[in-house]
Write an enzyme that holds these catalytic residues in place. Structure first.
Site, mmCIF file in Angstrom:
data_model
loop_
_atom_site.group_PDB
_atom_site.id
_atom_site.type_symbol
_atom_site.label_atom_id
_atom_site.label_comp_id
_atom_site.label_asym_id
_atom_site.label_seq_id
_atom_site.Cartn_x
_atom_site.Cartn_y
_atom_site.Cartn_z
ATOM 1 C CG ASP A 120 46.033 -68.153 -44.574
ATOM 2 O OD1 ASP A 120 46.489 -67.192 -43.944
ATOM 3 O OD2 ASP A 120 46.165 -68.279 -45.810
ATOM 4 C CG HIS A 122 42.193 -70.986 -46.629
ATOM 5 N ND1 HIS A 122 41.684 -70.118 -47.583
ATOM 6 C CD2 HIS A 122 43.513 -70.703 -46.540
ATOM 7 C CE1 HIS A 122 42.653 -69.359 -48.042
ATOM 8 N NE2 HIS A 122 43.772 -69.683 -47.421
ATOM 9 C CG ASP A 148 43.418 -65.835 -46.866
ATOM 10 O OD1 ASP A 148 42.867 -64.794 -47.277
ATOM 11 O OD2 ASP A 148 44.338 -66.402 -47.478
ATOM 12 C CG ASN A 180 44.771 -63.455 -50.483
ATOM 13 O OD1 ASN A 180 44.907 -63.980 -49.380
ATOM 14 N ND2 ASN A 180 44.901 -64.146 -51.603
ATOM 15 C CG HIS A 181 41.187 -66.412 -50.287
ATOM 16 N ND1 HIS A 181 40.610 -67.210 -51.264
ATOM 17 C CD2 HIS A 181 42.517 -66.648 -50.355
ATOM 18 C CE1 HIS A 181 41.549 -67.904 -51.871
ATOM 19 N NE2 HIS A 181 42.716 -67.584 -51.349
ATOM 20 C CG HIS A 229 46.485 -62.175 -45.409
ATOM 21 N ND1 HIS A 229 46.115 -63.310 -44.724
ATOM 22 C CD2 HIS A 229 46.557 -62.537 -46.725
ATOM 23 C CE1 HIS A 229 45.963 -64.304 -45.580
ATOM 24 N NE2 HIS A 229 46.223 -63.864 -46.791
ATOM 25 C CG HIS A 311 49.502 -64.429 -48.448
ATOM 26 N ND1 HIS A 311 48.262 -64.619 -49.027
ATOM 27 C CD2 HIS A 311 50.274 -63.874 -49.424
ATOM 28 C CE1 HIS A 311 48.289 -64.187 -50.271
ATOM 29 N NE2 HIS A 311 49.496 -63.740 -50.536
#
Length: 639
Positions: A120, A122, A148, A180-181, A229, A311
């Site tokens: 990730d 982010h 992500d 998932n984001h 992910h 994740h």
């Protein structure tokens, strides 16, 4: 007892006497800091910090001198590092061309070693730059990102544009998977949509969403490792199941596509007390926990060595889970590449470098980054409640310009021309009017004070750990005192656990449709090498929280006998069974920036209480002041 007319005259005299005070001259070009240092207000206080880029690049700056159809990577890297922005046309070009390359790739990539695998990101652009220092120059290093790229951090659009630009330059050596984001539902609920609208436009946001739908879902690395992910699914039997997914859409809230983006290893992975392979994921509010047996069976069935996923935040930046009995290799590995996640987790980040059948983990620490006010607020909006509170304080001070003793003084110099009120009822009515006006000013002061307090808490992440041991607002607040209340990674993780759930449907005030998957159309530190595993018997801690509200609409049930993901609900650790249908959400989150809507409603409710006189925290001193001024006959009796 002095008459009302005398008191009025005394008050006017006190005001006139004080008007002769000399106002000191203030040099606003200089400011004294708390440590006594004098700084200039017309220059940058910290001169060694580079000023932000205040311009958008020209076409000559944007396009590469080597290939006029591609952006200049070196320029973009430095421009984004200085918080620079592109023109909307330039941003849309990168998203379109990068999206075309992603769309041409299959659901399941096949990538070779040597390669660097990253977890990730982010929105932590400055840490992404550190990642490339640790992992190697993308020009001569093969990379696989596990998704992500956006949300939570305030530099998400820079991460997307830079990675998509790298994809344009190195389409055969830089690979991007979906997390998932990367969907409308989460980006609207968290920060990415707000960031795009603030820095660019909703057109750029929509282009990002279309491009996200093109991202591949999984990769097989060196024919040995499945890279995804999230995790496994009861619907995932062979790799061909991944190839058959229609990925060009918003992720559903159940089924195979949902599970590979949302699933997690069970909290006590490797030492389960259940024979089930898949259990309801109460932490995420959708998908599953998969067990050690499920992982081993999948690996054996597909002749693979291990599952590499992201994740989940990890204190060390990575985690190796229990080894398989047949190969002696960790069955699952988690990689997380966002150091000091949310600026409070204090975790390290890691990347996995695989070369010549040797796997090394490289850790790195966070890099300082520019500060943003909550929800990209400008300083004038942020400071308005402070200014309003001070103005009302000044107004109250004017009303309280003289003491009770000064009001009661007898002075023959002031003629008593005002007639005495003869009607007691009329006098009481006048006193009540004066009192109400003073109290109204006081309530307005309370309103501004309330707005100031709410502004201070806009970004605060409220702790919902049953004990309330951690103060509200610890995870996103810039206050050092609040940050100090968090003792370590686990404190931060437990306080932020609600943000790991699938969010509820929310409706933007500017839009008519809910920002949910169903509403979206289907769219075609010095790095060091360390041992490649850590003890796998330490469990992942994760405490389920009390649900807040139920808000997710039902999805389509699976066909009879087909395993389908229970999106949300049910008691913890409920085993999947055939016909296990989708239930309504047990969880939502109060702590993401999207709660600006609910926070605003709460603030307005508090303001109504204050204005309506229902506020229990009313100012008793103001009440007494209003009583003294409006009821001169009682002035000598009160304090």
């Amino acid at each position: 007892m002095a008459s009302p007319a005398t008191q009025t005259a005394n008050a006017i005299a006190a005001i006139n006497n004080r008007s002769n005070l000399v106002i000191p001259e203030i040099d606003f070009t200089q400011h004294q800091l708390e440590n006594g240092e004098i700084v200039s207000t017309t220059e940058r206080v910290i001169k060694d910090v580079q000023a932000p880029a205040m311009y958008v690049p020209t076409d000559d700056q944007f396009w590469s001198k080597v290939d006029k159809t591609k952006p200049d990577i070196a320029f973009l890297k430095n421009h984004f590092y200085r918080e620079g922005r592109l023109t909307e046309e330039q941003a849309l070009y990168i998203l379109e061309k990068g999206g075309e390359l992603l769309r041409s790739e299959p659901n399941l990539l096949e990538v070779d070693a040597p390669i660097t695998v990253c977890g990730d990101i982010h929105g932590q652009y400055y840490d992404l730059m550190k990642l490339f220092e640790v992992g190697g120059n993308p020009a001569d290093t093969r990379y696989l990102f596990l998704g992500d790229y956006v949300d939570r951090g305030y530099f998400s659009i820079e991460c997307v544009l830079y990675l998509w630009s790298l994809k344009m330059w190195y389409p055969d050596t830089l690979f991007l998977l979906r997390g998932n984001h990367e969907c409308r539902h989460l980006t609207d609920y968290f920060t990415f949509k707000l960031e795009c609208k603030h820095k660019y436009s909703e057109t750029v946001y929509n282009a990002c969403m279309e491009s996200f739908c093109n991202l591949p879902l999984a990769a097989v690395m060196n024919k040995q490792f499945l890279c995804i992910h999230g995790g496994l699914s009861p619907e995932l039997h062979t790799l061909d199941d991944l190839r058959s997914i229609n990925r060009f859409r918003e992720p559903p809230t159940q089924g195979l596509m949902c599970d590979i983006l949302w699933a997690d290893p069970l909290e006590d992975f490797g030492s389960e007390k259940t024979n089930e392979n898949f259990l309801h994921n109460h932490v995420r509010g959708c998908s599953y926990f998969f067990t050690y047996n499920a992982a081993c069976q999948f690996l054996e069935r597909n002749n693979l060595l291990s599952i590499i996923r992201a994740h989940e935040a990890q204190d060390a930046g990575y985690r190796m889970y229990r080894k398989t009995k047949t190969t002696g290799f960790p069955s699952v590995m988690t990689i997380f590449s966002a150091p000091n996640y949310l600026d409070v987790y204090s975790n390290k980040a890691a990347v996995l470098k695989y070369e010549s059948n040797v796997m090394n983990i490289r850790q790195f620490n966070c890099t300082p980054h520019p500060y943003w006010l909550p929800n990209f607020m400008d300083v004038f909006t942020w400071s308005l409640p402070f200014v309003g509170e001070k103005i009302t304080d000044m107004l109250i001070a004017i009303l309280n310009c003289c003491t009770k003793e000064e009001l009661e003084e007898e002075d023959e110099e002031f003629p008593l021309n005002a007639p005495e009120p003869t009607d007691a009822e009329s006098a009481a009515e006048r006193r009540q009017i004066i009192k109400n006006k003073i109290l109204a000013v006081g309530r307005m002061s309370r309103v501004f004070s309330l707005l100031r307090e709410e502004s201070e808490r806009v970004s605060e992440l409220k702790s919902i750990s049953g004990s309330n041991a951690l103060p509200a607002g610890m995870l996103a607040s810039g206050a050092e005192g609040i940050k100090e209340a968090i003792q370590g990674f686990e404190d931060a993780r437990k306080s932020d656990i609600e943000n790991e759930r699938l969010p509820p449907d929310i409706i933007d005030p500017d839009e008519d449709k809910p920002a949910s998957p169903s509403a979206s159309p289907i769219m075609p530190a010095t790095p060091e090498e360390i041992p490649s595993e850590i003890p796998y018997d330490s469990p992942i801690t994760g405490t389920p929280r009390t649900p807040i509200s139920s808000a997710i609409a039902s999805g389509s049930p699976g066909s009879p006998g087909t395993p389908t993901s229970p999106s949300i609900g049910g008691p913890p650790l409920t085993a999947w069974r055939p016909g296990h249908g989708r239930r309504t959400s047990l969880g939502t989150t109060k702590t993401s920036p999207s709660t600006r809507r609910r926070s605003l409603e709460n603030t307005m409710h508090l303001i109504r209480d204050v204005v309506g006189g229902k506020d229990a925290q009313g100012d008793g001193q103001l009440e007494r002041l209003a009583e003294v001024i409006s009821s001169p006959t009682k002035g000598g009796q009160g304090e």
